[in-house]
Scaffold this active site. Structure first.
Site, PDB file in Angstrom:
ATOM      1  N   GLU A 191      18.276  -1.847 -13.520  1.00  0.00           N
ATOM      2  CA  GLU A 191      18.274  -0.624 -14.327  1.00  0.00           C
ATOM      3  C   GLU A 191      19.667  -0.446 -14.886  1.00  0.00           C
ATOM      4  O   GLU A 191      20.640  -0.879 -14.265  1.00  0.00           O
ATOM      5  CB  GLU A 191      17.989   0.603 -13.441  1.00  0.00           C
ATOM      6  CG  GLU A 191      16.542   0.840 -13.147  1.00  0.00           C
ATOM      7  CD  GLU A 191      16.314   2.044 -12.244  1.00  0.00           C
ATOM      8  OE1 GLU A 191      15.158   2.345 -11.989  1.00  0.00           O
ATOM      9  OE2 GLU A 191      17.294   2.655 -11.775  1.00  0.00           O
TER      10      GLU A 191
ATOM     11  N   ARG B 134       7.487  12.393   1.690  1.00  0.00           N
ATOM     12  CA  ARG B 134       7.648  13.004   3.018  1.00  0.00           C
ATOM     13  C   ARG B 134       8.304  14.374   2.884  1.00  0.00           C
ATOM     14  O   ARG B 134       8.760  14.734   1.807  1.00  0.00           O
ATOM     15  CB  ARG B 134       8.591  12.125   3.863  1.00  0.00           C
ATOM     16  CG  ARG B 134       9.975  12.034   3.223  1.00  0.00           C
ATOM     17  CD  ARG B 134      11.012  11.358   4.086  1.00  0.00           C
ATOM     18  NE  ARG B 134      12.335  11.451   3.502  1.00  0.00           N
ATOM     19  CZ  ARG B 134      12.832  10.658   2.573  1.00  0.00           C
ATOM     20  NH1 ARG B 134      12.105   9.675   2.084  1.00  0.00           N
ATOM     21  NH2 ARG B 134      14.055  10.838   2.112  1.00  0.00           N
TER      22      ARG B 134
ATOM     23  N   VAL C 144      14.875  15.935   4.860  1.00  0.00           N
ATOM     24  CA  VAL C 144      15.865  16.564   5.734  1.00  0.00           C
ATOM     25  C   VAL C 144      16.306  17.904   5.140  1.00  0.00           C
ATOM     26  O   VAL C 144      16.424  18.907   5.844  1.00  0.00           O
ATOM     27  CB  VAL C 144      17.103  15.646   5.896  1.00  0.00           C
ATOM     28  CG1 VAL C 144      18.161  16.312   6.765  1.00  0.00           C
ATOM     29  CG2 VAL C 144      16.718  14.293   6.469  1.00  0.00           C
TER      30      VAL C 144
ATOM     31  N   ILE D  23      23.722   4.551 -14.389  1.00  0.00           N
ATOM     32  CA  ILE D  23      24.100   5.859 -14.939  1.00  0.00           C
ATOM     33  C   ILE D  23      25.407   6.300 -14.279  1.00  0.00           C
ATOM     34  O   ILE D  23      25.461   6.486 -13.071  1.00  0.00           O
ATOM     35  CB  ILE D  23      22.990   6.916 -14.688  1.00  0.00           C
ATOM     36  CG1 ILE D  23      21.621   6.416 -15.195  1.00  0.00           C
ATOM     37  CG2 ILE D  23      23.356   8.256 -15.320  1.00  0.00           C
ATOM     38  CD1 ILE D  23      21.514   6.211 -16.684  1.00  0.00           C
TER      39      ILE D  23
ATOM     40  N   GLY E  50      16.423   4.968  -1.406  1.00  0.00           N
ATOM     41  CA  GLY E  50      17.464   5.718  -0.715  1.00  0.00           C
ATOM     42  C   GLY E  50      18.804   5.019  -0.724  1.00  0.00           C
ATOM     43  O   GLY E  50      19.649   5.290   0.118  1.00  0.00           O
TER      44      GLY E  50
ATOM     45  N   ARG F 202      25.213  19.055   6.816  1.00  0.00           N
ATOM     46  CA  ARG F 202      24.698  18.211   7.911  1.00  0.00           C
ATOM     47  C   ARG F 202      25.831  17.925   8.883  1.00  0.00           C
ATOM     48  O   ARG F 202      26.828  17.277   8.519  1.00  0.00           O
ATOM     49  CB  ARG F 202      24.163  16.886   7.358  1.00  0.00           C
ATOM     50  CG  ARG F 202      22.987  17.057   6.424  1.00  0.00           C
ATOM     51  CD  ARG F 202      22.360  15.709   6.179  1.00  0.00           C
ATOM     52  NE  ARG F 202      21.392  15.738   5.100  1.00  0.00           N
ATOM     53  CZ  ARG F 202      20.584  14.728   4.802  1.00  0.00           C
ATOM     54  NH1 ARG F 202      20.657  13.591   5.509  1.00  0.00           N
ATOM     55  NH2 ARG F 202      19.729  14.826   3.820  1.00  0.00           N
TER      56      ARG F 202
ATOM     57  N   LYS G 266      23.430  11.752   2.660  1.00  0.00           N
ATOM     58  CA  LYS G 266      23.698  13.082   2.120  1.00  0.00           C
ATOM     59  C   LYS G 266      24.479  13.902   3.137  1.00  0.00           C
ATOM     60  O   LYS G 266      24.243  13.779   4.339  1.00  0.00           O
ATOM     61  CB  LYS G 266      22.383  13.780   1.774  1.00  0.00           C
ATOM     62  CG  LYS G 266      21.659  13.107   0.612  1.00  0.00           C
ATOM     63  CD  LYS G 266      20.253  13.625   0.425  1.00  0.00           C
ATOM     64  CE  LYS G 266      19.533  12.835  -0.659  1.00  0.00           C
ATOM     65  NZ  LYS G 266      18.089  13.138  -0.668  1.00  0.00           N
TER      66      LYS G 266
ATOM     67  N   GLU H  33      12.832  12.507  -7.269  1.00  0.00           N
ATOM     68  CA  GLU H  33      14.276  12.352  -7.311  1.00  0.00           C
ATOM     69  C   GLU H  33      14.711  11.916  -8.709  1.00  0.00           C
ATOM     70  O   GLU H  33      14.146  10.971  -9.262  1.00  0.00           O
ATOM     71  CB  GLU H  33      14.591  11.251  -6.292  1.00  0.00           C
ATOM     72  CG  GLU H  33      15.994  11.140  -5.840  1.00  0.00           C
ATOM     73  CD  GLU H  33      16.127   9.972  -4.855  1.00  0.00           C
ATOM     74  OE1 GLU H  33      15.518  10.013  -3.778  1.00  0.00           O
ATOM     75  OE2 GLU H  33      16.817   9.015  -5.199  1.00  0.00           O
TER      76      GLU H  33
HETATM   77  C1  MV4 Z   1      20.972   4.760  -9.491  1.00  0.00           C
HETATM   78  C2  MV4 Z   1      22.213   5.318  -9.824  1.00  0.00           C
HETATM   79  C3  MV4 Z   1      22.688   5.095 -11.085  1.00  0.00           C
HETATM   80  N1  MV4 Z   1      21.977   4.365 -11.968  1.00  0.00           N
HETATM   81  N2  MV4 Z   1      20.306   4.054 -10.396  1.00  0.00           N
HETATM   82  C4  MV4 Z   1      20.944   6.110  -4.890  1.00  0.00           C
HETATM   83  C5  MV4 Z   1      19.816   6.538  -4.045  1.00  0.00           C
HETATM   84  C6  MV4 Z   1      18.629   5.887  -4.632  1.00  0.00           C
HETATM   85  N3  MV4 Z   1      17.519   6.758  -4.601  1.00  0.00           N
HETATM   86  C7  MV4 Z   1      19.010   5.530  -6.023  1.00  0.00           C
HETATM   87  N4  MV4 Z   1      20.414   5.785  -6.153  1.00  0.00           N
HETATM   88  C8  MV4 Z   1      21.056   5.663  -7.335  1.00  0.00           C
HETATM   89  N5  MV4 Z   1      20.426   4.918  -8.281  1.00  0.00           N
HETATM   90  C9  MV4 Z   1      20.814   3.863 -11.602  1.00  0.00           C
HETATM   91  N6  MV4 Z   1      20.125   3.156 -12.473  1.00  0.00           N
HETATM   92  C10 MV4 Z   1      22.861   6.079  -8.864  1.00  0.00           C
HETATM   93  C11 MV4 Z   1      22.293   6.245  -7.629  1.00  0.00           C
HETATM   94  C12 MV4 Z   1      23.017   7.077  -6.706  1.00  0.00           C
HETATM   95  C13 MV4 Z   1      24.278   6.662  -6.225  1.00  0.00           C
HETATM   96  C14 MV4 Z   1      24.844   5.458  -6.547  1.00  0.00           C
HETATM   97  C15 MV4 Z   1      26.085   5.096  -6.052  1.00  0.00           C
HETATM   98  C16 MV4 Z   1      26.771   5.958  -5.204  1.00  0.00           C
HETATM   99  C17 MV4 Z   1      26.219   7.151  -4.851  1.00  0.00           C
HETATM  100  C18 MV4 Z   1      24.966   7.528  -5.349  1.00  0.00           C
HETATM  101  C19 MV4 Z   1      24.417   8.763  -5.005  1.00  0.00           C
HETATM  102  C20 MV4 Z   1      23.212   9.143  -5.494  1.00  0.00           C
HETATM  103  C21 MV4 Z   1      22.511   8.299  -6.346  1.00  0.00           C
END
Ligand code: MV4
Length: 447
Positions: free
Chosen positions: A199, A291, A294, A202, A163, A337, A236, A274
């Site tokens: 990782e 789970r 929300v 992206i 998260g 929200r 979110k 996700e």
């Molecule tokens: C990432 C990513 C980009 N590249 N992983 C955020 C929530 C968690 N579940 C994983 N997340 C992310 N992982 C890689 N390899 C981008 C997110 C990401 C995010 C990152 C920075 C700012 C806002 C974000 C919102 C959603 C997901």
């Protein structure tokens, strides 16, 4: 299942009570001293105090919650989201007490809670994952070597996190070197394990997730996707279904992939797969959330299904009520929200709500945890309610939301309600062509 305990608070506790009532299931609420006056306590068939407001003494107090559950002779426990919902040890204790945990198997929770195990499990099942490490990184040298192979920027993540917690973006080797030990240290302190992995990062991504469901008979279905890209600091703010960005080909592929992921772990009950989606609609598995989320109401709105009802049916051993072909998508839904927060500084703003009212309308659903005269205390997440609008088209849903916010009265506390009226009129939102950077970039643009 005739009587359940709800190990949660606020809007989700009330949401679960609503379905239980429809099914004739008796409800037991548990509450902290801070929540005694809230609607979920009044609406449950019975309610019991757990303890003082801090979460360790209340909603995370597994022993006390189990004691009440046994004393009240409930059949099952619904954990809601947050708190004990993804705690495998708690799920095991519920089972050992002879009660039903309304959620997935403890082993699934544990497996998906370890983000490296989740990654490798999915990779082995043929689910695309972001290029990165398949084991914990012991040393900085190991991390640098791998980062050189996959290319910067990289995301350094705690295996016990999720998260967005315990993640650091590293643009280059210096940044990786600077953050490696501190991220490990924080991981150890927060999650009890210092395991970290990297990782490829992206860029310009979208956050899209697929709702899945499994039963104890080996059936798995998806219930379409939700786009959760509108967020700030991993909180979110707006979610919608379907995703306004994905084209049909990628969308179908994502559904198939999500069901494949569910089958790979023999998933039972409600879950979310996700994905992170790049500019070219390539998508990669990020996490599996074990789970009810929300944002589940947007899925309920476009599918016409009651996810909590499905959870209860599956928990008592029934087959999924519908086959994949019988699950239909209709229209468009958006969730907002409402937080008790300072809309300028984005800090929680607890206090007493003097008035909370809106004009009821067809296509508008409000899942609330507080009402007029309720007090938002500083102990828990400051989300006051969720407004979910559903229309035949995205434009119709946006129109309904504009009308909702025009009639909404949320007074006595600061809230993010004014922000929504603004976002709803912005081209960037109306076009649907937004990424996870939307809220931070719009804030900079307005300065
Ligand atoms: C990432 C990513 C980009 N590249 N992983 C955020 C929530 C968690 N579940 C994983 N997340 C992310 N992982 C890689 N390899 C981008 C997110 C990401 C995010 C990152 C920075 C700012 C806002 C974000 C919102 C959603 C997901």
């Amino acid at each position: 299942m005739q009587k359940i305990l709800i190990a949660n608070r606020g809007e989700i506790a009330l949401r679960i009570i609503r379905t239980c009532r429809e099914l004739g299931v008796e409800t037991v609420a548990v509450y902290s001293d801070a929540d005694q006056e809230l609607p979920f306590v009044k609406e449950a068939d019975s309610a019991f105090r757990i303890g003082e407001p801090p979460v360790q003494k209340s909603y995370l107090n597994a022993d006390e919650i189990l004691r009440i559950a046994k004393e009240e002779k409930v059949d099952g426990i619904h954990p809601g989201y947050g708190f004990l919902s993804e705690n495998a040890e708690f799920a095991r204790k519920v089972k050992e007490a002879g009660l039903t945990f309304i959620g997935p198997a403890p082993d699934t929770i544990e497996k998906m809670g370890d983000k490296i195990v989740a990654r490798t499990t999915m990779e082995e099942a043929g689910v695309p994952v972001v290029p990165g490490s398949d084991q914990g990184l012991k040393t900085l040298e190991e991390a640098v070597k791998l980062a050189d192979e996959i290319g910067y920027p990289v995301m350094l993540k705690a295996s016990g996190g999720g998260g967005g917690i315990g993640m650091v973006l590293c643009e280059n080797e210096q940044a990786l070197a600077k953050n490696f030990d501190s991220t490990k240290g924080r991981a150890k302190a927060y999650f009890g394990s210092d395991e970290v992995f990297i990782e490829k990062y992206i860029k310009n991504a979208r956050h899209v997730e697929v709702q899945i469901f499994g039963d104890t008979h080996g059936n798995h279905v998806h219930m379409f996707e939700r786009d959760c890209s509108i967020q700030r600091r991993h909180q979110k703010v707006i979610e919608e279904a379907p995703s306004p960005f994905l084209k049909e080909e990628a969308r179908q592929k994502m559904y198939d992939t999500a069901v494949k992921a569910a089958k790979a772990v023999g998933y039972v009950n409600a879950g979310t797969v996700e994905f992170i989606v790049d500019e070219n609609e390539n998508f990669y598995f990020l996490e599996m959330n074990t789970r009810l989320q929300v944002e589940h109401p947007v899925t309920e709105t476009i599918s016409g299904l009651d996810l909590v009802k499905w959870q209860l049916l599956v928990a008592r051993g029934e087959k999924l009520p519908l086959l994949q072909d019988e699950i239909e998508k209709k229209g468009w839904a958006i969730e907002f929200r409402l937080y008790a927060e300072d809309p300028v500084r984005f800090l929680p703003s607890p206090g007493k709500i003097s008035e909370f009212s809106w004009l009821e309308a067809k296509g508008v659903r409000v899942d609330y945890g507080y009402e007029s005269d309720s007090t938002v205390t500083p102990f828990y997440d400051p989300m006051v309610a969720k407004c979910i609008v559903g229309g035949n088209t995205r434009e119709e849903a946006i129109q309904l939301a504009q009308e909702f916010f025009a009639t909404l009265k949320l007074e006595g506390i600061k809230s993010n309600a004014p922000l929504f009226a603004e976002i709803l009129s912005e081209e960037g939102f109306k076009s649907g062509n937004y990424t996870t950077a939307y809220l931070t970039e719009r804030k900079m643009a307005s300065k």
